[in-house]
Scaffold this active site. Structure first.
Site, PDB file in Angstrom:
ATOM      1  CD  GLN A  46      -2.754   0.976   2.598  1.00  0.00           C
ATOM      2  OE1 GLN A  46      -3.297  -0.080   2.834  1.00  0.00           O
ATOM      3  NE2 GLN A  46      -2.914   2.040   3.359  1.00  0.00           N
ATOM      4  CG  HIS A  62      -0.509   7.397  13.971  1.00  0.00           C
ATOM      5  ND1 HIS A  62      -0.570   8.286  12.927  1.00  0.00           N
ATOM      6  CD2 HIS A  62      -1.245   7.946  14.970  1.00  0.00           C
ATOM      7  CE1 HIS A  62      -1.321   9.324  13.279  1.00  0.00           C
ATOM      8  NE2 HIS A  62      -1.728   9.142  14.520  1.00  0.00           N
ATOM      9  CE  LYS A  72       2.922   3.210   9.323  1.00  0.00           C
ATOM     10  NZ  LYS A  72       2.446   4.238  10.274  1.00  0.00           N
ATOM     11  CG  ASP A 170      -2.663  12.116  16.019  1.00  0.00           C
ATOM     12  OD1 ASP A 170      -2.752  10.880  16.165  1.00  0.00           O
ATOM     13  OD2 ASP A 170      -2.259  12.638  14.963  1.00  0.00           O
TER      14      ASP A 170
END
Length: 187
Positions: A46, A62, A72, A170
């Site tokens: 993704q 996160h 990531k 957040d």
């Protein structure tokens, strides 16, 4: 590609070569074989693109929990951020520690964030665009937000608390101590 280890286990800064002339530049920002040779064997599924309009937009901290945990690869397409990674893998030699790395369109640096690390950033210039590849799909039920200002982490974001622009998610994030942490360091 220039590869720079950081003080966090498995977190590396990757700076691709740029080939430029008077028209601009070309840069190969991701190549599975090249990263595999560096010990990074993430299969990305993704790509995400985020725009932050103002200076002081802070997104994070996160992660996603198993079975939807994500590696990531983060870079800036336009603008500049201070990118923050926190190691929360139990048993890691860098457990509970954090780093901050400047990522910008100008420097072309990227950061690889392995599963079990929290990730966030704060924008330093208007209209900053972040691009990041993920090794697993977004799963809202496995999405975790930890407070950016958790006193147990002591992150220096380089911006005053009253200058930070946060989402509701957040703003209402939990403390790391309240998180049932499933992550374990695997050497």
């Amino acid at each position: 590609m220039k590869v720079e280890p950081t003080s966090l286990a498995g977190v590396v800064v990757l700076t691709p070569k740029r080939f430029g002339d008077d028209r601009g530049f070309f840069s190969e920002v991701w190549n599975h074989r090249t990263l595999q040779e560096q010990g990074i064997d993430a299969a990305f599924v993704q790509d995400n693109h985020s725009l932050s309009r103002d200076v002081g937009v802070l997104r994070g901290l996160h992660c996603q929990t198993p079975p939807f945990a994500q590696d990531k690869l983060v870079r800036v397409a336009r603008g500049r951020v201070d990118d923050v990674v926190v190691d929360i893998r139990k048993g890691s030699p860098s457990y509970g520690k954090w780093i901050s790395v400047e990522l910008s369109a100008e420097n072309g640096a990227q950061i690889f964030v392995p599963k079990g690390c929290l990730h966030g950033f704060v924008t330093r210039v208007p209209d900053t665009e972040i691009l990041y590849k993920c090794s697993n799909y977004y799963a809202p039920d496995h999405d975790v937000s930890i407070r950016w200002d958790d006193p147990g982490l002591g992150i220096d974001w380089g911006v005053a608390a009253d200058q930070v622009i946060l989402s509701d998610k957040d703003r209402n994030a939990m403390a790391l101590g309240d998180f049932e942490n499933p992550f374990v360091y695997e050497d």
